[in-house]
Design an enzyme around this catalytic site. Sequence first.
Site, PDB file in Angstrom:
ATOM      1  N   ARG A 150      26.618  88.510  12.735  1.00 12.94           N
ATOM      2  CA  ARG A 150      27.601  88.533  11.648  1.00 12.94           C
ATOM      3  C   ARG A 150      27.846  87.142  11.048  1.00 12.94           C
ATOM      4  O   ARG A 150      28.160  87.023   9.858  1.00 12.94           O
ATOM      5  CB  ARG A 150      28.925  89.114  12.153  1.00 12.94           C
ATOM      6  CG  ARG A 150      29.028  90.600  11.991  1.00 12.94           C
ATOM      7  CD  ARG A 150      29.339  91.017  10.555  1.00 12.94           C
ATOM      8  NE  ARG A 150      30.747  90.817  10.230  1.00 12.94           N
ATOM      9  CZ  ARG A 150      31.201  90.109   9.222  1.00 12.94           C
ATOM     10  NH1 ARG A 150      30.373  89.485   8.426  1.00 12.94           N
ATOM     11  NH2 ARG A 150      32.495  90.016   8.979  1.00 12.94           N
ATOM     12  N   TYR A 194      43.385 104.786   2.937  1.00 16.11           N
ATOM     13  CA  TYR A 194      42.766 103.478   2.691  1.00 16.11           C
ATOM     14  C   TYR A 194      42.518 103.260   1.201  1.00 16.11           C
ATOM     15  O   TYR A 194      42.652 102.150   0.684  1.00 16.11           O
ATOM     16  CB  TYR A 194      41.460 103.334   3.475  1.00 16.11           C
ATOM     17  CG  TYR A 194      41.677 102.873   4.910  1.00 16.11           C
ATOM     18  CD1 TYR A 194      41.652 101.526   5.237  1.00 16.11           C
ATOM     19  CD2 TYR A 194      41.947 103.784   5.911  1.00 16.11           C
ATOM     20  CE1 TYR A 194      41.865 101.092   6.535  1.00 16.11           C
ATOM     21  CE2 TYR A 194      42.170 103.370   7.224  1.00 16.11           C
ATOM     22  CZ  TYR A 194      42.124 102.024   7.522  1.00 16.11           C
ATOM     23  OH  TYR A 194      42.352 101.601   8.811  1.00 16.11           O
TER      24      TYR A 194
END
Length: 376
Positions: free
Chosen positions: A46, A181
């Site tokens: 990442r 969301y």
Amino acid sequence: MSRKSFPAVKNDLLLRVCREEGPVAETPVWMMRQAGRYLPEFKALRAENEFVKVCKDAHLASEVTVQPWRRFASGELCEVARSLPWAEVTAENALDAVIVFSDILTIPAALGQTLTMVPGKGPVLTPAGDAFRQVSPEDVSRFVEDELGYVFDAVFASRMKIHSAVPVIGFSGAPFTLFSYMVEGGGSKTWAAARAAFYRRIREDPHFLKPIESVVAQYLIGQYDAGADMLQLFETNADELPAEVYSEFVVPGLRRIVAQVKQSRPEAIVALFAKDYRRLEDLADFPDVLGVGWKDDIATVLAKIKARGLSKVPVLQGNLDPAVLLSGDLEILHKVKELKIKMKNEKWIANLGHGMMPEMNPSMAKTFLQAVKSSL
Ligand code: 1CP
């Protein structure tokens, strides 16, 4: 469309527990959020690659998907288990499934909101507003293939990478959690804006979530076709509505999604995780697997389900409090033992009652897995 053909899954324990009528001697185990977050190899990957890029690149996404399996596939004893005379590891493979690396927010992104991962904050979506894409029923298949096909590629690449060693789990956010969301533009402490919008929308049209339902169902079917044998619906926000509202306006949609998937792909195993929903037993008659969050007592949930006298009781999945992993190896062993006693001779997939956290480390996960697989 139909499913690609794959070599059979080698360690199919998870599938057998879900498909076979009688009890299965061994307990399958995996961990929610097992890919990503806490694994050093994920953090390294990442550091070089943006979150959305990892999701969209089948090579990177499958790499993260299989990371926990690479680490936990061999049944080495953890130090504590080795030192305890009553803990004898009986299985060679500790981790019985991988879950595809993706996110529930792929659907809001496909519907037109831009998704970015803000360090220290989490996912952020641009406001839904009017840009919201409406997908008509006849366009759903094409839409899902065009906008979410990259997730199918990640599922397929994952299954290929491990040569079907264990089942690949696909997933989707459930419509209400996705809606929350989409309205809030990310996570929220109170979800008040999401609830307010939900009340307004159901007053206008009690079926307003239906277009999202069709996308979710098709999305799950696509993941099954790409090689995922189990499909999990994440309804993380099930407890953010009053139970009677959730029951009247949300549960029927969950039933429709599961029915659609099972109707078109009868071999697919569908799991529903409606976290902390107070009437979990009401959901017991339609998914193959029912997740139990860490705030519930799994034995009580099971007793309530059994009291319904259903012809088929779902396999329960869960429900160790993830925080137990932070409290030390001995505590993990004790708590897993308690769970095993509660679920003795019952159909059960051992798991956490929510996800792994970034502050955890692989050794904690390993102790959990070995505790499940040992003869504690
Ligand atoms: O094992 C895995 O990690 C598999 C992939 C996976 C899954 C199943 C990810 C990757 N996310 C999810 C599901 C998901 N995402 C849920 C449902 C399940 C749950 O409650 O955990 C939810 C609510 C999200 C939304 C989300 N994505 C959050 C929560 C935000 C909030 O405030 O509510 C966060 C922090 C993410 C980011 C994310 N998703 C996945 C990873 C590995 C990460 C970490 C981000 C990073 O790497 O920077």
